[in-house]
Design an enzyme around this catalytic site. Structure first.
Site, PDB file in Angstrom:
ATOM      1  N   ALA A 128     -19.128 -47.371-110.212  1.00  0.00           N
ATOM      2  CA  ALA A 128     -20.172 -46.789-109.360  1.00  0.00           C
ATOM      3  C   ALA A 128     -20.623 -47.795-108.295  1.00  0.00           C
ATOM      4  CB  ALA A 128     -21.353 -46.353-110.217  1.00  0.00           C
ATOM      5  N   GLU A 182     -28.430 -49.369-110.053  1.00  0.00           N
ATOM      6  CA  GLU A 182     -27.082 -49.921-110.296  1.00  0.00           C
ATOM      7  C   GLU A 182     -27.103 -51.445-110.281  1.00  0.00           C
ATOM      8  OE1 GLU A 182     -24.250 -48.395-110.913  1.00  0.00           O
ATOM      9  OE2 GLU A 182     -24.526 -46.313-110.273  1.00  0.00           O
TER      10      GLU A 182
HETATM   11  P1  TGC Z   1     -23.482 -59.645-121.252  1.00  0.00           P
HETATM   12  O1  TGC Z   1     -23.714 -60.489-122.467  1.00  0.00           O
HETATM   13  O2  TGC Z   1     -23.136 -60.305-119.964  1.00  0.00           O
HETATM   14  O3  TGC Z   1     -22.358 -58.542-121.560  1.00  0.00           O
HETATM   15  C1  TGC Z   1     -22.414 -57.710-122.716  1.00  0.00           C
HETATM   16  C2  TGC Z   1     -21.015 -57.274-123.074  1.00  0.00           C
HETATM   17  O4  TGC Z   1     -20.457 -56.498-122.008  1.00  0.00           O
HETATM   18  C3  TGC Z   1     -19.262 -57.135-121.498  1.00  0.00           C
HETATM   19  N1  TGC Z   1     -19.257 -56.904-120.068  1.00  0.00           N
HETATM   20  C4  TGC Z   1     -18.500 -55.986-119.447  1.00  0.00           C
HETATM   21  N2  TGC Z   1     -17.554 -55.165-119.915  1.00  0.00           N
HETATM   22  C5  TGC Z   1     -16.957 -54.318-119.031  1.00  0.00           C
HETATM   23  N3  TGC Z   1     -17.274 -54.303-117.724  1.00  0.00           N
HETATM   24  C6  TGC Z   1     -18.219 -55.124-117.227  1.00  0.00           C
HETATM   25  N4  TGC Z   1     -18.558 -55.073-115.941  1.00  0.00           N
HETATM   26  C7  TGC Z   1     -18.880 -56.018-118.091  1.00  0.00           C
HETATM   27  N5  TGC Z   1     -19.861 -56.951-117.942  1.00  0.00           N
HETATM   28  C8  TGC Z   1     -20.079 -57.476-119.162  1.00  0.00           C
HETATM   29  C9  TGC Z   1     -19.397 -58.557-121.891  1.00  0.00           C
HETATM   30  O5  TGC Z   1     -18.143 -59.188-121.956  1.00  0.00           O
HETATM   31  C10 TGC Z   1     -20.052 -58.448-123.249  1.00  0.00           C
HETATM   32  O6  TGC Z   1     -19.067 -58.030-124.185  1.00  0.00           O
HETATM   33  P2  TGC Z   1     -19.135 -58.489-125.729  1.00  0.00           P
HETATM   34  O7  TGC Z   1     -17.905 -57.892-126.316  1.00  0.00           O
HETATM   35  O8  TGC Z   1     -19.158 -59.990-125.695  1.00  0.00           O
HETATM   36  O9  TGC Z   1     -20.410 -57.891-126.243  1.00  0.00           O
HETATM   37  O10 TGC Z   1     -24.736 -58.690-121.061  1.00  0.00           O
HETATM   38  P3  TGC Z   1     -26.258 -59.057-120.759  1.00  0.00           P
HETATM   39  O11 TGC Z   1     -27.107 -58.298-121.707  1.00  0.00           O
HETATM   40  O12 TGC Z   1     -26.455 -60.522-120.647  1.00  0.00           O
HETATM   41  O13 TGC Z   1     -26.484 -58.371-119.319  1.00  0.00           O
HETATM   42  C11 TGC Z   1     -25.808 -58.736-118.197  1.00  0.00           C
HETATM   43  C12 TGC Z   1     -26.393 -58.034-116.946  1.00  0.00           C
HETATM   44  C13 TGC Z   1     -27.816 -58.462-116.661  1.00  0.00           C
HETATM   45  C14 TGC Z   1     -25.517 -58.470-115.806  1.00  0.00           C
HETATM   46  C15 TGC Z   1     -26.329 -56.509-117.176  1.00  0.00           C
HETATM   47  O14 TGC Z   1     -27.166 -56.115-118.172  1.00  0.00           O
HETATM   48  C16 TGC Z   1     -26.641 -55.722-115.930  1.00  0.00           C
HETATM   49  O15 TGC Z   1     -25.767 -55.472-115.117  1.00  0.00           O
HETATM   50  N6  TGC Z   1     -27.929 -55.237-115.742  1.00  0.00           N
HETATM   51  C17 TGC Z   1     -28.283 -54.326-114.676  1.00  0.00           C
HETATM   52  C18 TGC Z   1     -28.526 -52.941-115.246  1.00  0.00           C
HETATM   53  C19 TGC Z   1     -28.015 -51.858-114.365  1.00  0.00           C
HETATM   54  O16 TGC Z   1     -27.231 -52.049-113.442  1.00  0.00           O
HETATM   55  N7  TGC Z   1     -28.418 -50.627-114.632  1.00  0.00           N
HETATM   56  C20 TGC Z   1     -27.926 -49.498-113.919  1.00  0.00           C
HETATM   57  C21 TGC Z   1     -28.333 -48.204-114.571  1.00  0.00           C
HETATM   58  S1  TGC Z   1     -27.418 -46.806-113.962  1.00  0.00           S
HETATM   59  C22 TGC Z   1     -28.007 -46.492-112.443  1.00  0.00           C
HETATM   60  O17 TGC Z   1     -28.784 -47.205-111.910  1.00  0.00           O
HETATM   61  C23 TGC Z   1     -27.477 -45.270-111.772  1.00  0.00           C
HETATM   62  S2  TGC Z   1     -28.203 -45.004-110.210  1.00  0.00           S
HETATM   63  C24 TGC Z   1     -27.548 -43.544-109.665  1.00  0.00           C
HETATM   64  C25 TGC Z   1     -26.432 -43.740-108.671  1.00  0.00           C
HETATM   65  O18 TGC Z   1     -25.460 -44.426-108.972  1.00  0.00           O
HETATM   66  O19 TGC Z   1     -26.466 -43.216-107.571  1.00  0.00           O
HETATM   67  P1  FAD Z   2     -36.984 -54.240-113.868  1.00  0.00           P
HETATM   68  O1  FAD Z   2     -35.760 -54.552-114.630  1.00  0.00           O
HETATM   69  O2  FAD Z   2     -38.276 -54.187-114.590  1.00  0.00           O
HETATM   70  O3  FAD Z   2     -37.095 -55.303-112.679  1.00  0.00           O
HETATM   71  C1  FAD Z   2     -38.323 -55.525-111.949  1.00  0.00           C
HETATM   72  C2  FAD Z   2     -38.087 -56.692-111.004  1.00  0.00           C
HETATM   73  O4  FAD Z   2     -37.795 -57.882-111.755  1.00  0.00           O
HETATM   74  C3  FAD Z   2     -36.883 -56.482-110.080  1.00  0.00           C
HETATM   75  O5  FAD Z   2     -37.157 -57.012-108.813  1.00  0.00           O
HETATM   76  C4  FAD Z   2     -35.780 -57.293-110.750  1.00  0.00           C
HETATM   77  O6  FAD Z   2     -34.791 -57.745-109.818  1.00  0.00           O
HETATM   78  C5  FAD Z   2     -36.577 -58.457-111.336  1.00  0.00           C
HETATM   79  N1  FAD Z   2     -35.919 -59.086-112.476  1.00  0.00           N
HETATM   80  C6  FAD Z   2     -35.541 -58.503-113.651  1.00  0.00           C
HETATM   81  N2  FAD Z   2     -34.966 -59.409-114.456  1.00  0.00           N
HETATM   82  C7  FAD Z   2     -34.965 -60.584-113.783  1.00  0.00           C
HETATM   83  C8  FAD Z   2     -34.479 -61.896-114.087  1.00  0.00           C
HETATM   84  N3  FAD Z   2     -33.889 -62.205-115.241  1.00  0.00           N
HETATM   85  N4  FAD Z   2     -34.640 -62.859-113.167  1.00  0.00           N
HETATM   86  C9  FAD Z   2     -35.250 -62.580-111.975  1.00  0.00           C
HETATM   87  N5  FAD Z   2     -35.734 -61.375-111.639  1.00  0.00           N
HETATM   88  C10 FAD Z   2     -35.579 -60.383-112.540  1.00  0.00           C
HETATM   89  N6  FAD Z   2     -30.724 -45.578-114.348  1.00  0.00           N
HETATM   90  C11 FAD Z   2     -29.860 -44.877-115.121  1.00  0.00           C
HETATM   91  O7  FAD Z   2     -29.555 -45.262-116.251  1.00  0.00           O
HETATM   92  N7  FAD Z   2     -29.293 -43.730-114.662  1.00  0.00           N
HETATM   93  C12 FAD Z   2     -29.574 -43.228-113.436  1.00  0.00           C
HETATM   94  O8  FAD Z   2     -29.029 -42.189-113.048  1.00  0.00           O
HETATM   95  C13 FAD Z   2     -30.506 -43.928-112.612  1.00  0.00           C
HETATM   96  N8  FAD Z   2     -30.875 -43.412-111.409  1.00  0.00           N
HETATM   97  C14 FAD Z   2     -31.878 -44.017-110.696  1.00  0.00           C
HETATM   98  C15 FAD Z   2     -32.381 -43.390-109.546  1.00  0.00           C
HETATM   99  C16 FAD Z   2     -33.436 -43.962-108.852  1.00  0.00           C
HETATM  100  C17 FAD Z   2     -33.999 -43.267-107.658  1.00  0.00           C
HETATM  101  C18 FAD Z   2     -33.973 -45.204-109.269  1.00  0.00           C
HETATM  102  C19 FAD Z   2     -35.091 -45.856-108.512  1.00  0.00           C
HETATM  103  C20 FAD Z   2     -33.468 -45.825-110.401  1.00  0.00           C
HETATM  104  C21 FAD Z   2     -32.435 -45.234-111.137  1.00  0.00           C
HETATM  105  N9  FAD Z   2     -31.971 -45.801-112.331  1.00  0.00           N
HETATM  106  C22 FAD Z   2     -31.067 -45.123-113.115  1.00  0.00           C
HETATM  107  C23 FAD Z   2     -32.624 -46.986-112.879  1.00  0.00           C
HETATM  108  C24 FAD Z   2     -32.224 -48.294-112.216  1.00  0.00           C
HETATM  109  O9  FAD Z   2     -30.938 -48.677-112.590  1.00  0.00           O
HETATM  110  C25 FAD Z   2     -33.280 -49.341-112.585  1.00  0.00           C
HETATM  111  O10 FAD Z   2     -34.461 -49.015-111.859  1.00  0.00           O
HETATM  112  C26 FAD Z   2     -32.837 -50.760-112.272  1.00  0.00           C
HETATM  113  O11 FAD Z   2     -31.758 -51.155-113.085  1.00  0.00           O
HETATM  114  C27 FAD Z   2     -33.984 -51.773-112.414  1.00  0.00           C
HETATM  115  O12 FAD Z   2     -34.669 -51.604-113.607  1.00  0.00           O
HETATM  116  P2  FAD Z   2     -36.293 -51.504-113.596  1.00  0.00           P
HETATM  117  O13 FAD Z   2     -36.663 -50.467-112.593  1.00  0.00           O
HETATM  118  O14 FAD Z   2     -36.731 -51.318-114.991  1.00  0.00           O
HETATM  119  O15 FAD Z   2     -36.783 -52.890-113.031  1.00  0.00           O
END
Ligand code: TGC
Ligand code: FAD
Length: 391
Positions: A248, A369
């Site tokens: 994504a 994301e």
């Molecule tokens: P960490 O210890 O680094 O990794 C945990 C396990 O995952 C493995 N791994 C991966 N595997 C496949 N693909 C990847 N890209 C991978 N990255 C890591 C890793 O090897 C490990 O495996 P294992 O077997 O050792 O357990 O995990 P951490 O908890 O320290 O977190 C790392 C961090 C902060 C980078 C990760 O949590 C992160 O990316 N956080 C951001 C959350 C996020 O992006 N949320 C998005 C929600 S969805 C959304 O927003 C949809 S919006 C709608 C739209 O798209 O339009």
């Molecule tokens: P937080 O994690 O609470 O972060 C707050 C602030 O702290 C941010 O500025 C962040 O960068 C900072 N921060 C956090 N950790 C650290 C660190 N270790 N060091 C320094 N700074 C840090 N999620 C889904 O699962 N599915 C979806 O379809 C989806 N759609 C979305 C649609 C919209 C319109 C929006 C706004 C969000 C959506 N999300 C979805 C959620 C999105 O992925 C989260 O909002 C995002 O990952 C950030 O999480 P949070 O909002 O809880 O912020």
């Protein structure tokens, strides 16, 4: 009428195949015809235009790279990127629907599901007959999804799911949700939860100033009985949802270029026509600086993203490379939107032009994301080997 002309300052079209250009043209024509004329009104009303779902499926907006045997378009990663670019040129919220359906719903069912699950869901998701959403984020666990508390218990003949997800794109109208939850051992698994299951509700999130044409909601699970055949069997652990995010985020890197191109194109056109002090504002050095910097940044982002697409086609792109492109391109787009908005003066704050809508939308894109900060920390971890976000 939608007059959009795509900038191609470094002749990047020379790097594309005929198929890439065909796919892009059909997406571009569809956006001009079906999205641009109506999207401002839907954004103002904070409503997702459901009538575009069928067309999104037809241009390859749902599962562009999923094999044709499962109803996908069977295209390569560059075509996938170009489709995202064109859709986000129209609106980031529409691209969100496409990203979620393709990379966060179809991708995990294709990669982590079994053959029955693939055949049951993928063809209908590819046409938009079924719409899906992706539940990873929770009220108390956003950037750190590994700490999630949503959980399921094995009850013998079914699983019992409890918990809540927040900020879920498409939740209010989705037919199915791919939900990430922990089992009794604390291991993360993906479950397909269907609308209508008892105890499953999807309240809509109101009052957003950003991504208004996208429907966002919660997923609430109150003792939901999930059939055992709805668990995705082929991958578990946080790496499973993170693998979906790779796909994504790559699409978003391309999509952001589309939003930036639209802002640049609109500002350029306006600057050549708007006369102040007896000459076009585009003839002043200050406005030329803005335009020159915009086209430079768009061109750099296009090159970064094209190369990333080639690496993805070869199966060589790393998560950290994808983070760099998502972070750079969304930041680039939001800066261009802010500068372009100013170039239109007062007109820039109205819905007569798309710029302010893009600017507000990109506030979500730079947050979801993985936030701008989290992607920087992923790059930092990659180059140092030390994860700064962990205690
Ligand atoms: P960490 O210890 O680094 O990794 C945990 C396990 O995952 C493995 N791994 C991966 N595997 C496949 N693909 C990847 N890209 C991978 N990255 C890591 C890793 O090897 C490990 O495996 P294992 O077997 O050792 O357990 O995990 P951490 O908890 O320290 O977190 C790392 C961090 C902060 C980078 C990760 O949590 C992160 O990316 N956080 C951001 C959350 C996020 O992006 N949320 C998005 C929600 S969805 C959304 O927003 C949809 S919006 C709608 C739209 O798209 O339009
Ligand atoms: P937080 O994690 O609470 O972060 C707050 C602030 O702290 C941010 O500025 C962040 O960068 C900072 N921060 C956090 N950790 C650290 C660190 N270790 N060091 C320094 N700074 C840090 N999620 C889904 O699962 N599915 C979806 O379809 C989806 N759609 C979305 C649609 C919209 C319109 C929006 C706004 C969000 C959506 N999300 C979805 C959620 C999105 O992925 C989260 O909002 C995002 O990952 C950030 O999480 P949070 O909002 O809880 O912020």
């Amino acid at each position: 009428p939608d007059l959009f002309q795509a900038p191609d300052y470094y002749n990047l079209d020379d790097l594309l195949t005929d198929e890439h250009k065909l796919v892009r043209e059909s997406a571009r024509a569809w956006v001009k015809r079906e999205v641009s004329p109506i999207i401002e009104e839907y954004a103002q009303r904070a409503e997702f235009p459901k009538q575009i779902i069928k067309g999104l499926g037809e241009i390859g907006g749902f599962g562009p790279y999923i094999p044709a045997e499962y109803g996908g378009a069977g295209l390569d990663q560059i075509s996938y990127g170009l489709i995202m670019q064109e859709i986000e040129r129209g609106d980031s919220g529409v691209r969100s629907t496409s990203s979620v359906q393709s990379s966060l719903v179809m991708y995990p069912i294709w990669k982590y599901g079994n053959e029955e699950q693939r055949l049951k869901y993928l063809p209908k998701l590819a046409t938009g007959e079924f719409m899906g959403c992706f539940g990873l984020t929770e009220p108390d666990h956003g950037s750190d999804p590994g700490s999630m508390i949503t959980n399921f218990k094995d009850m013998g003949d079914h699983y019992l799911l409890n918990g809540a997800k927040m900020w879920i794109s498409n939740a209010p109208f989705a037919d199915i949700a791919v939900v990430w939850a922990k089992n009794e051992e604390g291991r993360i698994h993906g479950l397909i939860v269907e609308r209508g299951m008892e105890g499953f509700t999807t309240p809509e999130t109101h009052n957003k100033w950003s991504l208004r044409a996208s429907s966002t909601g919660e997923l609430i699970f109150d003792n939901v009985k999930v059939p055992k055949e709805n668990l995705l069997p082929n991958k578990s652990g946080l790496g499973a949802p993170l693998g979906c995010l790779d796909s994504a985020r790559y699409g978003i890197a391309w999509g952001a270029i589309g939003a930036a191109m639209d802002c640049y194109d609109t500002a350029l056109r306006y600057a050549k026509e708007r006369i102040q002090f007896g000459k076009p504002i585009g003839g002043t050095q200050l406005q030329q600086k803005k335009l020159a910097e915009m086209i430079t940044e768009i061109t750099k982002a296009q090159l970064l993203t094209w190369r990333l697409g080639v690496l993805r086609n070869e199966g060589k792109a790393t998560t950290a490379q994808i983070s760099m492109a998502k972070r750079n391109n969304v930041d680039m787009a939001i800066h261009i939107a802010r500068e372009a908005r100013q170039m239109l003066g007062g007109m820039g704050i109205t819905g007569e032009y798309s710029i302010m809508r893009h600017m507000m939308n990109l506030e979500s894109v730079i947050t979801y994301e993985g936030t701008h900060d989290i992607h920087l920390l992923i790059t930092g971890m990659d180059v140092t080997g030390i994860p700064a976000f962990k205690s």
